[in-house]
Design an enzyme around this catalytic site. Structure first.
Site, PDB file in Angstrom:
ATOM      1  N   ASP A  93       0.848  -1.199   0.000  1.00  0.00           N
ATOM      2  CA  ASP A  93       0.000   0.000   0.000  1.00  0.00           C
ATOM      3  C   ASP A  93       0.887   1.253   0.000  1.00  0.00           C
ATOM      4  OD1 ASP A  93      -2.276   1.923   1.010  1.00  0.00           O
ATOM      5  OD2 ASP A  93      -3.300   0.018   0.658  1.00  0.00           O
ATOM      6  N   LYS A 170      -3.804  -0.882  -6.740  1.00  0.00           N
ATOM      7  CA  LYS A 170      -4.830  -0.178  -5.957  1.00  0.00           C
ATOM      8  C   LYS A 170      -4.651   1.301  -6.242  1.00  0.00           C
ATOM      9  CE  LYS A 170      -6.174   0.958  -1.190  1.00  0.00           C
ATOM     10  NZ  LYS A 170      -5.999   0.616   0.248  1.00  0.00           N
ATOM     11  N   ASP A 172      -5.868   5.042  -5.512  1.00  0.00           N
ATOM     12  CA  ASP A 172      -6.570   5.811  -4.482  1.00  0.00           C
ATOM     13  C   ASP A 172      -7.077   7.151  -5.022  1.00  0.00           C
ATOM     14  OD1 ASP A 172      -7.598   6.171  -1.915  1.00  0.00           O
ATOM     15  OD2 ASP A 172      -5.752   5.533  -0.919  1.00  0.00           O
ATOM     16  N   ASP A 208     -17.619   7.462  -3.307  1.00  0.00           N
ATOM     17  CA  ASP A 208     -18.101   8.850  -3.333  1.00  0.00           C
ATOM     18  C   ASP A 208     -19.103   9.121  -4.439  1.00  0.00           C
ATOM     19  OD1 ASP A 208     -16.551   9.411  -1.194  1.00  0.00           O
ATOM     20  OD2 ASP A 208     -15.174  10.775  -2.215  1.00  0.00           O
ATOM     21  N   ARG A 223     -14.073   0.200  -4.527  1.00  0.00           N
ATOM     22  CA  ARG A 223     -14.469   0.439  -3.146  1.00  0.00           C
ATOM     23  C   ARG A 223     -15.829   1.115  -3.148  1.00  0.00           C
ATOM     24  NH1 ARG A 223     -10.344   1.360   0.593  1.00  0.00           N
ATOM     25  NH2 ARG A 223     -11.865   2.590   1.720  1.00  0.00           N
ATOM     26  N   ASP A 227     -12.853   4.045   4.477  1.00  0.00           N
ATOM     27  CA  ASP A 227     -12.036   2.981   5.070  1.00  0.00           C
ATOM     28  C   ASP A 227     -12.737   2.210   6.200  1.00  0.00           C
ATOM     29  OD1 ASP A 227     -10.116   3.878   3.356  1.00  0.00           O
ATOM     30  OD2 ASP A 227      -8.602   4.282   4.901  1.00  0.00           O
TER      31      ASP A 227
END
Ligand SMILES: *[C@@H]1O[C@H](CO)[C@@H](O)[C@H](O)[C@H]1NC(C)=O
Ligand SMILES: *[C@@H]1O[C@H](CO)[C@@H](O)[C@H](O)[C@H]1NC(C)=O
Ligand SMILES: *[C@@H]1O[C@H](CO)[C@@H](O)[C@H](O)[C@H]1NC(C)=O
Ligand SMILES: *[C@@H]1O[C@H](CO)[C@@H](O)[C@H](O)[C@H]1NC(C)=O
Length: 409
Positions: A93, A170, A172, A208, A223, A227
């Site tokens: 990450d 991943k 972000d 979002d 996602r 979190d």
């Protein structure tokens, strides 16, 4: 059309003619469509046909990572037997890189903590039969602020990742400039595809702007929430937010309620069993977030439950839903291959409770369906055949999980 080269079109046409028996005009628009609703299967990179399984450094280590931890984690996945059960991605990450790009504009690994570089790490992880994942951001800085973001550098960074042998990204959502996520995530999705290397694309947009509605065209998972944290309340919160989008999950593209916290110490054993069960039945990525070099017996027992993993990895790929709620007592159910149904009796109350799954709620014919019921946490099959409904006593903040197989005679 840019995303839809001919093999994809061909596959789309085949899959469409398989899944719709009414006439459907198959055109490039279907592949390029920004409407991800329905049970469309948009195979773009052949990855994620079942939810991804592996490990990610963030939940346990945050920024305290280095190449030794990543190597030892790969070793531990193999020696613990977890790799054989399907946990194959070793995902680094945030905090793996230097604060600035090099003179050519390339991202570089932190010279102190990753002195051998990411390519060497990928070679090592691959030599163990595993895959290496990495982290980047669709804005100007990564979420910790410690590394450069990839906006405007998508092609260069995708090329770098492919040249290192990266298998999973991943991506972000921090420090972006309000450019719509569909544009920012599409830029990286295209860039990854142009490298020619199959790289699982994990869209980390936190739910979002409803990525479930557009994620399947761009990535292999998205996602749906902010979190997770290592607490019972927060775990249930993200599970609930994720459940709303159940209809959008399908082979090749999955809802992602964030990585697992099992084994990090903030929940009791039975609560971690609930956590792992919900993730499995929700077809969520099973990305371990604990220190797999130092697993307790209890943690290993939970994350290596082959029957629960099989529910997650079932080829039908349908995410379960809540079919009945009575306050904090919830029945979740979803179809599995072979006309089976998996049901979760989840008791959030602080005292034990009798709970019932009714055939009418879970999708069996209540007048004539007789099933064999397998308790996949106890690993026992109920002695008697079950018809109409299944009742069980469920402990406080705990669950029961059954696979129900219809009997034909
Ligand atoms: C690189 O690692 C060193 C040693 O842990 C750390 O002090 C430094 O802050 C890291 N650099 C970045 C940009 O995170
Ligand atoms: C290993 O885990 C135990 C708890 O399960 C903890 O007490 C111990 O500090 C851990 N060891 C290391 C090296 O992290
Ligand atoms: C784990 O179980 C094994 C036997 O299955 C036992 O020998 C060992 O002591 C246990 N370890 C812990 C930390 O409980
Ligand atoms: C359930 O089974 C009965 C008996 O076979 C049948 O008459 C009925 O139509 C079925 N119901 C549904 C909803 O399929």
């Amino acid at each position: 059309m840019d995303r839809c080269y001919s093999p994809c079109l061909l596959l789309c046409s085949i899959l469409f003619s398989l899944s719709f028996n009414h006439s459907y005009v198959v055109s490039s628009n279907l592949c390029a469509s920004s409407n991800g609703a329905g049970r469309r299967i948009l195979l773009r990179n052949d990855l994620g046909l079942t939810p991804p399984m592996g490990w990610n450094s963030w939940n346990h280590f945050h920024c305290q990572i280095n190449e030794k931890i990543i190597r030892e984690t790969a070793d531990a996945l193999v020696s613990s037997g977890l790799a054989k059960l399907g946990y194959q991605y070793v995902n680094i990450d945030d905090c793996w890189g230097e604060s600035s790009r090099d003179y050519k504009g390339n991202l570089v690994a932190n010279r102190t903590t990753f002195p051998s570089g990411i390519k060497a790490l990928a070679d090592y992880v691959h030599s163990k039969g595993l895959k290496l994942g990495i982290y980047a951001d669709s804005g100007y800085r990564t979420c910790t602020g410690k590394m450069p973001g990839s906006i405007g550098h998508e092609k260069q960074d995708a090329t770098t990742f492919a040249s290192w042998g990266i298998d999973y990204l991943k991506y972000d959502n921090c420090y972006n400039d309000d450019t719509r996520p569909t544009i920012r995530y599409k830029a990286m999705s295209n860039a990854l595809q142009e490298t020619g290397r199959p790289i699982f694309f994990s869209i980390c947009e936190w739910g979002d702007m409803h990525p479930a509605l557009w994620g399947a065209n761009l990535g292999n998972s998205w996602r749906t929430t902010d979190d997770i944290s290592d607490s019972w309340d927060r775990m249930l919160k993200v599970a609930d937010l994720n459940e709303v989008y159940a209809d959008y999950a399908k082979p090749g593209g999955w809802n992602d309620p964030d990585m697992l916290e099992v084994g990090n110490g903030g929940m009791k054993y039975s609560e971690y069993v609930v956590h792992f069960s919900i993730w499995a039945i929700s077809k969520a990525p099973l990305l371990l977030g604990c220190d797999v070099r130092n697993l307790s017996n209890e943690t290993l027992q939970i994350i290596s439950n082959e029957e629960v993993i099989a529910v997650n990895q079932d080829p039908l790929g349908v995410q379960a839903k809540k079919v009945r709620m009575e306050g904090e007592r919830e029945i979740w159910a979803g179809p599995l291959s072979g006309d089976r149904i998996v049901v979760l009796l989840e008791n959030r109350k602080p005292w034990s409770s009798k709970m019932t799954a009714h055939w009418d709620d879970i999708g069996f014919n209540s007048t004539n369906t007789v099933v064999e019921a397998r308790d996949i946490w106890e690993h026992t099959t109920l002695a008697t055949r079950v018809q109409g409904k299944l009742t069980a006593n469920v402990e406080a903040r705990a669950c029961k999980m059954f696979v129900l197989t219809p009997l034909t005679n």
